[in-house]
Design an enzyme around this catalytic site. Structure first.
Site, PDB file in Angstrom:
ATOM      1  N   GLY A  18       0.243  -1.060  -0.070  1.00  0.00           N
ATOM      2  CA  GLY A  18      -0.304  -0.156  -0.268  1.00  0.00           C
ATOM      3  C   GLY A  18       0.754   0.911  -0.320  1.00  0.00           C
ATOM      4  CD  GLU A 175     -14.063  11.059  -1.060  1.00  0.00           C
ATOM      5  OE1 GLU A 175     -13.121  11.539  -1.133  1.00  0.00           O
ATOM      6  OE2 GLU A 175     -13.952   9.339  -1.092  1.00  0.00           O
TER       7      GLU A 175
END
Lengths: 433, 433
Positions: A18, A175
């Site tokens: 990541g 979002e």
């Protein structure tokens, strides 16, 4: 001679590619160590744009890059696609689904999982959003529900199919709720004969008193106004009591709903709880100021695995810039330590540099805070777009995402309104009742 | 009054929004009939580029468009995402998984399925390539096999994991074999530490004496040379005897292989065999010269469902241009018939217009035949690229595919080298032994 007896050219194992693990691997010079990067996926995922794959704006390959491609130019670096099964801190080795890896230094950057606050059975009805598969599943579920609504004759079931509940008013929840409202109210508007997608009901549930709690109260209020303008039904101070097949029980009553998305909690990778070290309630490790594990200076933890108040008293947030800064910090420490050939050198403490905070809500709708500067609406949205394009990994992805955004902006369409995985059998179709 | 008593504004049901059904729906003026288009997917798929999704060059949304979007501007037209369960020709109705549809005219354009010549158990080990899910599954299987090879210590297993067998030397088989060879020999070349992808073994199996049997012999020979140049092991005159877990038994011996792809046979949708009408061995319907079903002038069959020698004596091939021409033919007949208000008008016979034939093999490698003109190599490749860009549905898709091709051409990379669906459980991971 064991590898660990060779401090001059140690073996560094990085678990997870990541933001934290990848930054570390890119920053550590190949001349100083042999590095093995392990990840269960073949790709690095640009998580901040994952919600756009779920809401049919972007294709999966737009926000992912093969880890091998990103790191191909590094000599002495090896990428393994494998699942980590256990970590043996005493023996300094990692047990994978295929084989073991001994290490001199270990970088723990396994990231977070969706957490259900002790209700793992809710996952079946309310998927979280952490991987590309999660995003494709959410996209499939919501688009299918509208298709089902089109042929549904029972008005109550039709409303149920056209209802979307997003649990959690953090950036991901905001979002998702804003973009789903936009999808229904503008993109799908003219495409159906029997249903009116503008009557879709998008509900955002937040237990606290305001959305985007990490932002100043004025920006939370602005975000809430912008969400309302997009048609999102924002319900703060509302608790989820239970999630069942086809309905959500809230502290204020029960909502019949075919699409529930869980954006309320992130937990650290479950391996953190197997190390015999102190963790917080979300499984995050308490680390030393230099990011190493207490009693294990050869092991660093990064990103969502870490619970840390830095030396300035700031609680380091679980966001991409913090993970990248941690990766760079650990790499810098190791560079000095390996070059000096001295493992007992004093180490610098990690300090989080807060570059600001942004959340997008929809078309021309966003909030942003950079230092003392606060802004919202169109300028915040433009800033959000630019920053995310700049940090997206890979030139191809930048160009592709830029063009998709331009296309959506100009045409009010979504380029990825494609249902795939219909024949996959592990996930239920939206309930009819 | 029944709908069928109203010839002035009939209800036309179109089953399947592939090239034939979609062309029909686009061509029939909304002023003449009410139209219902039924498809089990929400998208029209541009099948000629499906192999590029399987070989990691394109993303799924690049070659698919929502059917609702394509047809949104047509009044009196309704799109249903549903599965067809039965067709009752006598009662003039279609039974769907949800509800029934009566019709005045029926357009059968359900397309083909992968056919295993009476060995349905082979499907498990040798997926075909007909849908986006098929393509994503093949991509996942092959990319995973290379990842497994990287950690495999047994040299025999490693070779098995790096072997790809493509069964069937038609255009799809040639495209898959050429592109997989290119993927291994150029794209993946520098990305692994322990394996050498240039040693990957791609085998193309063809029962007949040459690949691309629908092309002139000189172009088959050229294609075979171009495949050999890319490193494909082409084996003509070779029969598949059995496909088992991890190996393929050929007439010439057994090959141990982790990746088998079936591109050898297409059958018509199984519903064709339930109509009580004459079909050929692949389940294709024998239709009247006007494309209607014998005894059912109100039902037309198009595309891969049809076995037809046209009035010039040409066997109509199962390719996109033929299906589109059939869709246009049926629409034109209905326009005249509805306008004339006379169902007993004589109908024109369908004539296939052969615009040429092309197959691509790899970078700058292709064959093409247009009329008496035959060419291969770079000019054929450029022609192939242009024609496919022109016919790809949707401006966004054209632009996206063009840029991906440009990117791959310039960088020797693939933009969609992403494994998704790892957590889906319906497909086995590549066998280890």
């Amino acid at each position: 001679m064991k590898a660990s007896d060779s401090p001059a050219f140690p073996h560094v194992v990085v678990l997870g590619a990541g933001f934290g693990g990848l930054t570390f691997a890119q920053r550590l010079p190949s001349s100083l160590a042999r590095v093995t990067v392990v990840d269960r996926q073949n790709h690095h995922l640009f998580q901040p744009l994952l919600y756009q794959v779920a809401t049919a704006g972007l294709a999966a390959p737009d926000i992912a890059q093969p880890i091998r491609s990103i790191l191909r130019r590094k000599p002495n670096l090896n990428v393994l696609m494998a699942e980590v099964q256990a970590i043996d801190l005493a023996a300094r080795k990692v047990i994978l689904d295929r084989g073991e890896l001994g290490y001199d230094y270990l970088i723990l950057s396994l990231g977070g999982r969706t957490g259900y606050f002790g209700h793992p059975d809710w996952e079946r009805h309310a998927p979280g959003l952490k991987s590309l598969d999660d995003a494709l599943r959410i996209r499939r579920t919501v688009l299918l529900a509208f298709e089902r609504a089109e042929t549904e004759t029972d008005p109550a079931r039709r409303i149920q199919l056209m209802t979307i509940v997003v649990v959690g008013g953090g950036p991901t929840g905001v979002e998702l709720a804003g973009t789903f409202a936009e999808l229904a109210h503008t993109v799908l508007r003219r495409d159906f004969e029997h249903i009116d997608p503008t009557r879709a009901h998008v509900i955002l549930i937040e237990a606290g008193s305001r959305v985007l709690a990490a932002f100043p109260p004025e920006l939370s209020a602005s975000a809430q106004r912008q969400l309302a303008r997009l048609g999102v039904d924002v319900r703060t101070g509302t608790l989820v009591k239970d999630i069942r097949d086809g309905e959500v029980e809230l502290s204020t009553g029960t909502v019949r709903v075919a699409n529930v998305i869980w954006a309320a909690g992130v937990e650290a990778h479950p391996l953190t709880r197997t190390l015999g070290l102190e963790t917080d309630r979300a499984g995050r490790l308490k680390v030393a100021p230099d990011l190493s594990l207490p009693g294990h200076p050869e092991v660093f933890a990064l990103g969502d695995l870490v619970s840390l108040v830095d030396r300035k008293g700031v609680t380091v947030p679980g966001i991409a810039p913090a993970a990248m800064q941690m990766g760079a910090h650990a790499a810098n420490l190791l560079v000095r330590e390996i070059r000096a050939g001295d493992r007992n050198r004093p180490r610098a403490a990690f300090t989080y540099w807060d570059k600001g905070n942004m959340a997008t809500i929809g078309r021309s709708a966003a909030v942003a805070q950079i230092g003392r500067l606060q802004f919202s609406g169109w300028p915040a949205w433009a800033a959000w777009l630019s920053v995310h394009l700049i940090f997206l990994v890979g030139f191809r992805n930048k160009l592709s995402v830029f063009l998709q955004w331009l296309y959506s902006y100009l045409t009010y369409k979504r380029g990825a309104r494609i249902i795939t995985g219909l024949d996959e059998r592990d996930w239920p179709v939206p309930p009819r009742a």
